[in-house]
Design a protein around this motif. Structure first.
Motif, PDB file in Angstrom:
ATOM      1  N   LEU A   1       0.850  -1.175   0.000  1.00  0.00           N
ATOM      2  CA  LEU A   1       0.000   0.000   0.000  1.00  0.00           C
ATOM      3  C   LEU A   1       0.885   1.223   0.000  1.00  0.00           C
ATOM      4  O   LEU A   1       1.698   1.421   0.916  1.00  0.00           O
ATOM      5  CB  LEU A   1      -0.918   0.030   1.236  1.00  0.00           C
ATOM      6  N   GLY A   2       0.768   2.034  -1.030  1.00  0.00           N
ATOM      7  CA  GLY A   2       1.551   3.266  -1.107  1.00  0.00           C
ATOM      8  C   GLY A   2       0.653   4.430  -1.455  1.00  0.00           C
ATOM      9  O   GLY A   2      -0.119   4.362  -2.404  1.00  0.00           O
ATOM     10  N   GLN A   3       0.745   5.509  -0.688  1.00  0.00           N
ATOM     11  CA  GLN A   3      -0.145   6.637  -0.925  1.00  0.00           C
ATOM     12  C   GLN A   3       0.128   7.291  -2.274  1.00  0.00           C
ATOM     13  O   GLN A   3      -0.732   7.992  -2.808  1.00  0.00           O
ATOM     14  CB  GLN A   3       0.012   7.652   0.207  1.00  0.00           C
ATOM     15  N   ASP A   4       1.307   7.086  -2.826  1.00  0.00           N
ATOM     16  CA  ASP A   4       1.632   7.704  -4.126  1.00  0.00           C
ATOM     17  C   ASP A   4       1.367   6.793  -5.306  1.00  0.00           C
ATOM     18  O   ASP A   4       1.349   7.246  -6.440  1.00  0.00           O
ATOM     19  CB  ASP A   4       3.097   8.144  -4.136  1.00  0.00           C
ATOM     20  N   ARG A   5       1.148   5.486  -5.061  1.00  0.00           N
ATOM     21  CA  ARG A   5       0.943   4.581  -6.193  1.00  0.00           C
ATOM     22  C   ARG A   5      -0.183   3.570  -5.955  1.00  0.00           C
ATOM     23  O   ARG A   5      -0.318   2.599  -6.684  1.00  0.00           O
ATOM     24  CB  ARG A   5       2.245   3.827  -6.514  1.00  0.00           C
ATOM     25  N   GLY A   6      -1.001   3.819  -4.945  1.00  0.00           N
ATOM     26  CA  GLY A   6      -2.157   2.966  -4.721  1.00  0.00           C
ATOM     27  C   GLY A   6      -1.790   1.592  -4.193  1.00  0.00           C
ATOM     28  O   GLY A   6      -0.816   1.412  -3.471  1.00  0.00           O
ATOM     29  N   LEU A   7      -2.622   0.612  -4.579  1.00  0.00           N
ATOM     30  CA  LEU A   7      -2.460  -0.769  -4.100  1.00  0.00           C
ATOM     31  C   LEU A   7      -1.775  -1.611  -5.155  1.00  0.00           C
ATOM     32  O   LEU A   7      -2.167  -1.597  -6.324  1.00  0.00           O
ATOM     33  CB  LEU A   7      -3.844  -1.350  -3.772  1.00  0.00           C
ATOM     34  N   GLU A   8      -0.760  -2.361  -4.759  1.00  0.00           N
ATOM     35  CA  GLU A   8      -0.014  -3.231  -5.681  1.00  0.00           C
ATOM     36  C   GLU A   8       0.058  -4.629  -5.076  1.00  0.00           C
ATOM     37  O   GLU A   8       0.461  -4.789  -3.922  1.00  0.00           O
ATOM     38  CB  GLU A   8       1.381  -2.682  -5.924  1.00  0.00           C
ATOM     39  N   VAL A   9      -0.345  -5.639  -5.858  1.00  0.00           N
ATOM     40  CA  VAL A   9      -0.236  -7.031  -5.432  1.00  0.00           C
ATOM     41  C   VAL A   9       0.803  -7.724  -6.297  1.00  0.00           C
ATOM     42  O   VAL A   9       0.709  -7.707  -7.529  1.00  0.00           O
ATOM     43  CB  VAL A   9      -1.593  -7.763  -5.541  1.00  0.00           C
ATOM     44  N   ILE A  10       1.795  -8.324  -5.668  1.00  0.00           N
ATOM     45  CA  ILE A  10       2.914  -8.956  -6.379  1.00  0.00           C
ATOM     46  C   ILE A  10       2.992 -10.409  -5.957  1.00  0.00           C
ATOM     47  O   ILE A  10       2.889 -10.722  -4.760  1.00  0.00           O
ATOM     48  CB  ILE A  10       4.248  -8.230  -6.062  1.00  0.00           C
ATOM     49  N   GLU A  11       3.177 -11.299  -6.934  1.00  0.00           N
ATOM     50  CA  GLU A  11       3.365 -12.700  -6.609  1.00  0.00           C
ATOM     51  C   GLU A  11       4.853 -12.967  -6.450  1.00  0.00           C
ATOM     52  O   GLU A  11       5.643 -12.770  -7.378  1.00  0.00           O
ATOM     53  CB  GLU A  11       2.781 -13.607  -7.698  1.00  0.00           C
ATOM     54  N   ALA A  12       5.226 -13.414  -5.253  1.00  0.00           N
ATOM     55  CA  ALA A  12       6.656 -13.604  -4.962  1.00  0.00           C
ATOM     56  C   ALA A  12       7.147 -14.925  -5.535  1.00  0.00           C
ATOM     57  O   ALA A  12       6.383 -15.875  -5.683  1.00  0.00           O
ATOM     58  CB  ALA A  12       6.877 -13.604  -3.460  1.00  0.00           C
TER      59      ALA A  12
END
Length: 497
Positions: free
Chosen positions: A486-497
């Protein structure tokens, strides 16, 4: 909306809304060619009748209508449709009204609602009736287009005829002349019989398909993607490049599976294996995990005859049906395909093994069961991303996690936010565990959520919050690892590790 009125009683029935539901994983999107309809603009349909209403009946020149029909016949409930076309022309004609009192202009252009040859030869019969004791002058319009149900618009006010005809599926009126002269003509009745001409289809190229690929990525609802006409419209490296572009587009979304058809020639095992090899040459397991290939095409009833159609539409219908019956985490393998009677090509067992080893999922005809889906693997060779059930579980979790975590993007990074996020994500994973999608006898054996100082150290950017999730699928596989940022400058990001 339908209405019925009785003295003192009024009954109004409003059909249910068709709002998108991003949490669903049974919704498909079809990119391909159709008889008519808007080009490049996605349309949501919930039945085969919706498809016919928006895009016309099946056209033997295109595969996408047959794929859509197969989707709904096999249990699909909702689909988005993106008509892909080259720069075709719309059929049309001129309607010269003249200086008839009541019309706002002296000339209209009558045009088909969308490009293509489908409206050529269409007839537009217009009847004018002057004022009577029953009311002011009116126009009645009847539209007949080959292959389409006729349309009739009786008693239209002259000044509103163009606006009223926006309700037609087949034509539009475009004012194309000056206002009538002051000495207006006042006939008792007039008739015009017009014929639409000049419509032309144009095959789409890479540019048109690229635009459709970008458009489907903007739709939050679809979880399944098919391109039934792609193998006919694009060949060679253009076809391969477009597929890879599509996979690169859906990869970061982590919420949809592309189901591909082997391009012609149908009976050549060598060409099928070589084509898959062109896709897998890069060896990117994450990219290849976004796609599955089903082969051979199917033979389906088409009036008194049989027609060869790509398998993707029917397979997506099976996937959607099983999604509703069992859940997204179940594989479509061994499921029966409905409304198809044969395979377009038969392969002996050694050739079946070659196709299977290349990563192609087969459709087989088995004694006593008919046509069945045989195989549930993606194109990836990595055991962690090889299985469709595994990938669709990821898609389900990603969609659900976005739903609960999205509203927290602009909250202040604090202990309270971390606790709120962990609770929200845990509720999603508990629901998956109770549905049987995850392994273990207890929740702590099925998943783990970490959002503390170990992955959010004090020196980290305070505008960013990291949450790590580990999930054990019910089918024995490696753990699924997701990283939520969660980043206030880039919204929500989901990454598969």
């Amino acid at each position: 909306m339908t209405s019925q009125a009785l003295p003192g009683v009024t009954l109004t029935t409003v059909p249910p809304g068709a709002d998108a539901e991003p949490l669903r994983t049974d919704v498909a999107v079809f990119l391909g060619r159709l008889r008519r309809g808007p080009v490049g603009s996605p349309v949501r349909v919930e039945s085969w009748n919706d498809v016919v209403g928006a895009f016309g009946p099946v056209d033997a020149a295109f595969a996408t209508p047959y794929a859509l029909r197969g989707f709904f016949e096999n249990g699909g409930r909702t689909a988005w449709v993106l008509r892909v076309s080259g720069p075709g022309a719309s059929a049309g004609t001129e309607w010269a009204v003249g200086d008839v009192r009541g019309f706002p202009v002296t000339r209209y252009r009558v045009v088909a609602t969308s490009p293509g040859a489908w409206a050529n030869g269409g007839r537009v019969a217009i009847r004018f009736q002057a004022s009577t004791v029953a009311g002011p002058p009116t126009v009645s319009v009847r539209v007949t287009v080959p292959g389409e149900a006729p349309e009739t618009f009786p008693g239209l006010p002259l000044a509103e005829v163009a606006d009223r005809l926006t309700g037609s599926r087949l034509i539009r009126l475009i004012p194309d002349g000056p206002a009538p002269h002051p000495g207006e003509h006042r006939p008792i009745s007039l008739s015009w019989d017009l014929t639409l001409t000049g419509g032309a289809d144009a095959p789409p190229g890479p540019r048109e398909y690229s635009a459709a690929v970008a458009a489907q990525a903007e739709l939050p609802e679809p979880a399944l993607v098919a391109l039934p006409d792609l193998g006919t419209d694009l060949t060679g490296t253009a076809h391969t490049d477009l597929v890879l572009e599509l996979l690169r587009t859906v990869l970061p979304l982590l919420d949809r599976l592309v189901v591909l058809d082997v391009p012609p020639p149908l009976a050549s095992v060598d060409s099928a294996v070589a084509w898959v090899g062109s896709l897998t040459a890069g060896g990117d397991s994450q990219l290849l995990a976004a796609a599955a290939v089903y082969h051979p095409p199917l033979r389906t009833p088409d009036g008194p005859d049989l027609r060869t159609v790509p398998a993707s539409g029917h397979v997506l219908g099976v996937v959607a049906r099983l999604d509703g019956e069992r859940g997204a985490h179940h594989t479509p393998a061994n499921a029966v395909i409905l409304e198809a009677v044969d395979l377009a090509a038969e392969f002996p067992e050694p050739q079946q093994l070659r196709l299977f080893d290349a990563g192609i999922d087969l459709v087989r005809c088995t004694r006593g069961r008919g046509l069945t889906v045989w195989g549930g693997r993606t194109l990836s060779a990595d055991p962690r991303t090889r299985y469709i059930a595994h990938r669709r579980l990821v898609h389900l979790l990603v969609r659900a996690i976005r739903r609960v975590a999205g509203p927290l993007v602009f909250d202040v990074n604090s202990a309270e936010l971390r606790l709120t996020l962990v609770r929200a994500v845990t509720s999603v994973l508990l629901a998956a565990f109770r549905a049987g999608a995850l392994a273990g006898e207890r929740p702590e054996q099925a998943f783990r959520v970490v959002c503390d100082d170990s992955n959010n150290p004090p020196e980290q950017d305070p505008g960013q919050l990291v949450c790590e999730i580990e999930v054990a699928p019910a089918v024995p596989m490696e753990f699924i690892r997701l990283r939520l940022v969660l980043g206030q400058d880039r919204g929500l990001e989901v990454i598969e590790a």
